[in-house]
Design a protein around this motif. Structure first.
Motif, mmCIF file in Angstrom:
data_model
loop_
_atom_site.group_PDB
_atom_site.id
_atom_site.type_symbol
_atom_site.label_atom_id
_atom_site.label_comp_id
_atom_site.label_asym_id
_atom_site.label_seq_id
_atom_site.Cartn_x
_atom_site.Cartn_y
_atom_site.Cartn_z
ATOM 1 N N ALA A 162 0.828 -1.205 0.000
ATOM 2 C CA ALA A 162 0.000 0.000 0.000
ATOM 3 C C ALA A 162 0.863 1.256 0.000
ATOM 4 N N GLN A 163 1.914 1.247 0.817
ATOM 5 C CA GLN A 163 2.822 2.392 0.863
ATOM 6 C C GLN A 163 3.512 2.606 -0.477
ATOM 7 N N ASP A 164 3.888 1.527 -1.136
ATOM 8 C CA ASP A 164 4.562 1.665 -2.429
ATOM 9 C C ASP A 164 3.621 2.257 -3.477
ATOM 10 N N PHE A 165 2.396 1.765 -3.537
ATOM 11 C CA PHE A 165 1.457 2.327 -4.505
ATOM 12 C C PHE A 165 1.186 3.802 -4.194
ATOM 13 N N ALA A 166 1.051 4.130 -2.916
ATOM 14 C CA ALA A 166 0.823 5.519 -2.530
ATOM 15 C C ALA A 166 2.035 6.386 -2.850
ATOM 16 N N ALA A 167 3.232 5.842 -2.676
ATOM 17 C CA ALA A 167 4.454 6.601 -2.967
ATOM 18 C C ALA A 167 4.564 6.940 -4.445
ATOM 19 N N MET A 168 4.115 6.039 -5.309
ATOM 20 C CA MET A 168 4.121 6.339 -6.747
ATOM 21 C C MET A 168 3.227 7.534 -7.046
ATOM 22 N N VAL A 169 2.061 7.574 -6.421
ATOM 23 C CA VAL A 169 1.136 8.683 -6.620
ATOM 24 C C VAL A 169 1.714 9.966 -6.029
ATOM 25 N N ASP A 170 2.272 9.859 -4.843
ATOM 26 C CA ASP A 170 2.777 11.033 -4.138
ATOM 27 C C ASP A 170 3.968 11.669 -4.845
ATOM 28 N N ALA A 171 4.579 10.937 -5.761
ATOM 29 C CA ALA A 171 5.789 11.426 -6.418
ATOM 30 C C ALA A 171 5.516 12.223 -7.684
ATOM 31 N N PHE A 172 4.266 12.240 -8.194
ATOM 32 C CA PHE A 172 4.084 12.771 -9.549
ATOM 33 C C PHE A 172 4.368 14.262 -9.649
ATOM 34 N N ALA A 185 9.793 2.716 -4.995
ATOM 35 C CA ALA A 185 8.543 1.971 -4.821
ATOM 36 C C ALA A 185 8.127 1.293 -6.128
ATOM 37 N N ARG A 186 8.273 2.010 -7.235
ATOM 38 C CA ARG A 186 7.914 1.422 -8.532
ATOM 39 C C ARG A 186 8.797 0.223 -8.857
ATOM 40 N N LYS A 187 10.086 0.319 -8.607
ATOM 41 C CA LYS A 187 10.984 -0.809 -8.889
ATOM 42 C C LYS A 187 10.574 -2.037 -8.088
ATOM 43 N N ARG A 188 10.254 -1.839 -6.800
ATOM 44 C CA ARG A 188 9.817 -2.968 -5.973
ATOM 45 C C ARG A 188 8.524 -3.575 -6.512
ATOM 46 N N ALA A 189 7.582 -2.703 -6.858
ATOM 47 C CA ALA A 189 6.282 -3.190 -7.320
ATOM 48 C C ALA A 189 6.404 -3.914 -8.657
ATOM 49 N N GLU A 190 7.192 -3.372 -9.574
ATOM 50 C CA GLU A 190 7.341 -4.027 -10.875
ATOM 51 C C GLU A 190 8.023 -5.383 -10.748
ATOM 52 N N LEU A 236 -0.641 -4.020 -15.154
ATOM 53 C CA LEU A 236 -1.385 -4.533 -14.002
ATOM 54 C C LEU A 236 -1.264 -3.560 -12.828
ATOM 55 N N ILE A 237 -0.098 -2.980 -12.660
ATOM 56 C CA ILE A 237 0.064 -1.948 -11.625
ATOM 57 C C ILE A 237 -0.825 -0.750 -11.928
ATOM 58 N N ASN A 238 -1.089 -0.501 -13.213
ATOM 59 C CA ASN A 238 -1.969 0.603 -13.587
ATOM 60 C C ASN A 238 -3.433 0.319 -13.271
ATOM 61 N N LEU A 239 -3.742 -0.854 -12.755
ATOM 62 C CA LEU A 239 -5.030 -1.114 -12.116
ATOM 63 C C LEU A 239 -4.921 -1.025 -10.604
ATOM 64 N N LEU A 240 -3.848 -1.557 -10.050
ATOM 65 C CA LEU A 240 -3.678 -1.601 -8.597
ATOM 66 C C LEU A 240 -3.440 -0.214 -8.001
ATOM 67 N N ARG A 241 -2.475 0.508 -8.566
ATOM 68 C CA ARG A 241 -2.102 1.818 -8.022
ATOM 69 C C ARG A 241 -3.265 2.815 -7.990
ATOM 70 N N PRO A 242 -4.039 2.956 -9.094
ATOM 71 C CA PRO A 242 -5.132 3.925 -9.039
ATOM 72 C C PRO A 242 -6.199 3.609 -8.007
ATOM 73 N N ILE A 243 -6.410 2.326 -7.719
ATOM 74 C CA ILE A 243 -7.396 1.994 -6.685
ATOM 75 C C ILE A 243 -6.901 2.448 -5.322
ATOM 76 N N VAL A 244 -5.625 2.239 -5.039
ATOM 77 C CA VAL A 244 -5.062 2.740 -3.778
ATOM 78 C C VAL A 244 -5.113 4.263 -3.742
ATOM 79 N N ALA A 245 -4.953 4.911 -4.899
ATOM 80 C CA ALA A 245 -4.981 6.375 -4.954
ATOM 81 C C ALA A 245 -6.344 6.950 -4.580
ATOM 82 N N ILE A 246 -7.387 6.133 -4.599
ATOM 83 C CA ILE A 246 -8.714 6.620 -4.202
ATOM 84 C C ILE A 246 -8.701 7.042 -2.737
ATOM 85 N N ALA A 247 -7.681 6.636 -1.980
ATOM 86 C CA ALA A 247 -7.546 7.078 -0.586
ATOM 87 C C ALA A 247 -7.512 8.603 -0.494
ATOM 88 N N TRP A 248 -6.937 9.268 -1.497
ATOM 89 C CA TRP A 248 -6.933 10.734 -1.498
ATOM 90 C C TRP A 248 -8.370 11.260 -1.517
#
Length: 441
Positions: A162-172, A185-190, A236-248
């Motif tokens: 969850a932190q990794d997906f959030a970190a990708m969003v927080d970095a843009f 975070a992206r390297k770990r997730a990929e 596949l991460i482009n499905l997972l990450r945006p769902i976690v981003a809904i936390a915002w």
């Protein structure tokens, strides 16, 4: 000869960082023009604002995504050479794959998983002295995202993923430490998701044939070739990450419920259609993305200016969502405004504009709306909590932004009401009409 305003600056990148979300809107108001020229990242940029500009911006004959998204954003937020960077037949083919996952059946499943997790988390929060909703909802959504797509998630890994997906969003919108956290975070997730793709393809991991993980693992490009493992992992991460981003959005929604108790009461009492109106107003009112980028595909004239092939163009998302020519009293939070919204895909652009199926409007927008709807119902009807004194303000300079306190709750307790069936159901509101006609996977 161009007749549009032009800033006489060597580079405005620092001003962009200092002004944040209102950067384009500030100049639209100053120049009294919905189009102007400036310089960002030491290159000429045309900035556009408003509904008519959005229509032009999403015309595939005039604009393309090629080289429009900086590498630093690709290497954190969306992944290198992902669908967001594609054009033409390649983009349409891959977008069709993503949209095949947005059917009513799959959205019903998503809502069922969300309901299960909200029930479980309320019980967890009842045992906690203090709950930080922004962080807890990331974990909740990560569980939902993995279960919905078919990605196995170990209990001990929930917070890390969850932190990794959030970190990708927080970095843009970041430089320095936030950017580097996003890249790591992206390297770990990929690496993690790449292993899962390989296991699915080799039959070592059994997932449902129509699950998103299976669909992406065996998706073939326009040439009929399987995506390479890395690209399949990216998508596949482009499905997972945006769902976690809904936390915002969930966190901003909780702020709105707290600051507008009448709205919370309407949702709790089940006023017909109101939760959908509320969710849309949260997405309009609170900032998430400042602008979008494209490059001119072919020379054309518009708005008193000649657009030259290859020129970088920014579309003002934040300003368009707060434009008084489009939204009456745009700086007021008023969900009922969406009762009279004309449904245009070019004036309401929190997740991009244009058509979901053929253009670059976010494929997961219906997922966001459904997740928000379920979450707002739980926060209003199925749980009670106290909101202690805290700083619920947010910065318009930080991109992305969120409430400074991350929304703290205390004394959380469930109301004991049985969860009604309508929480599981796809909304019948007009925002989802496209989902009903989406092809079933």
């Amino acid at each position: 000869m161009s007749t549009i305003p032009q800033e006489k600056v060597l580079d405005n990148s620092i001003r962009l960082l200092l002004e944040g979300f209102p950067f384009i809107q500030n100049r639209v108001e100053r120049f009294k023009s919905n189009i102007f020229k400036t310089r960002i990242m030491f290159q000429n940029v045309i900035c556009m604002h408003g509904e008519e500009a959005t229509k032009i911006f999403y015309d595939p004959d005039k604009f393309m995504r090629w080289q429009a998204i900086p590498n630093r954003i690709q290497r954190t937020l969306m992944g290198k050479d992902a669908i967001q960077t594609m054009d033409g037949e390649g983009h349409r083919h891959r977008k069709a794959m993503f949209m095949s996952l947005m059917t009513p059946d799959k959205l019903y499943k998503l809502n069922h998983l969300l309901t299960e997790q909200w029930n479980a988390y309320i019980k967890k929060w009842e045992q906690m002295e203090e709950v930080v909703l922004f962080e807890e909802s990331q974990d909740l959504l990560c569980r939902v995202a993995c279960a919905w797509t078919g990605v196995p998630l170990k209990e001990k890994e929930v917070r890390l993923r969850a932190q990794d997906f959030a970190a990708m969003v927080d970095a843009f919108g970041a430089v320095g430490p936030r950017h580097w956290r996003g890249r790591k975070a992206r390297k770990r997730a990929e690496k993690w998701i790449g292993k899962i793709i390989r296991k699915i393809r080799k039959g070592k991991l059994q997932v449902q044939e129509n699950s998103p993980a299976h669909v992406i693992a065996f998706h073939r490009d326009v040439e009929g070739e399987l995506l390479d493992v890395h690209m399949a992992a990216v998508e596949l991460i482009n499905l997972l990450r945006p769902i976690v981003a809904i936390a915002w959005y969930i966190t901003f929604g909780a702020v709105a419920l707290h600051e507008h108790p009448v709205a919370r009461q309407k949702i709790a009492e089940g006023e017909e259609g109101y939760v959908e109106l509320f969710v849309q107003e949260v997405r309009r009112y609170y900032p998430f993305g400042p602008f979008l980028g494209n490059r001119v595909k072919n020379d054309f004239h518009w708005g008193g200016h000649h657009f030259k092939k290859g020129t970088l163009v920014f579309l003002d998302m934040y300003g368009t969502l707060h434009d008084p020519q489009i939204w009456e009293h745009p700086n007021e939070f008023y969900p009922y405004r969406f009762r009279n919204w004309d449904g245009s895909p070019y004036n309401f652009i929190p997740q991009g504009g244009g058509d979901h199926f053929t253009g670059h409007r976010c494929a997961g927008e219906w997922v966001t709306i459904e997740a928000m709807k379920v979450s707002m119902v739980f926060l209003s009807r199925y749980m009670e909590y106290e909101v202690p004194p805290q700083d619920l303000g947010f910065s318009l300079v930080r991109m992305p932004t969120y409430p400074r306190s991350k929304f703290i709750m205390r004394n959380v307790r469930g109301t004991g009401q049985p969860v009604e069936a309508d929480v599981h159901a796809l909304s019948k509101c007009p925002f989802h009409q496209g989902a009903a006609s989406a092809p079933r996977a």
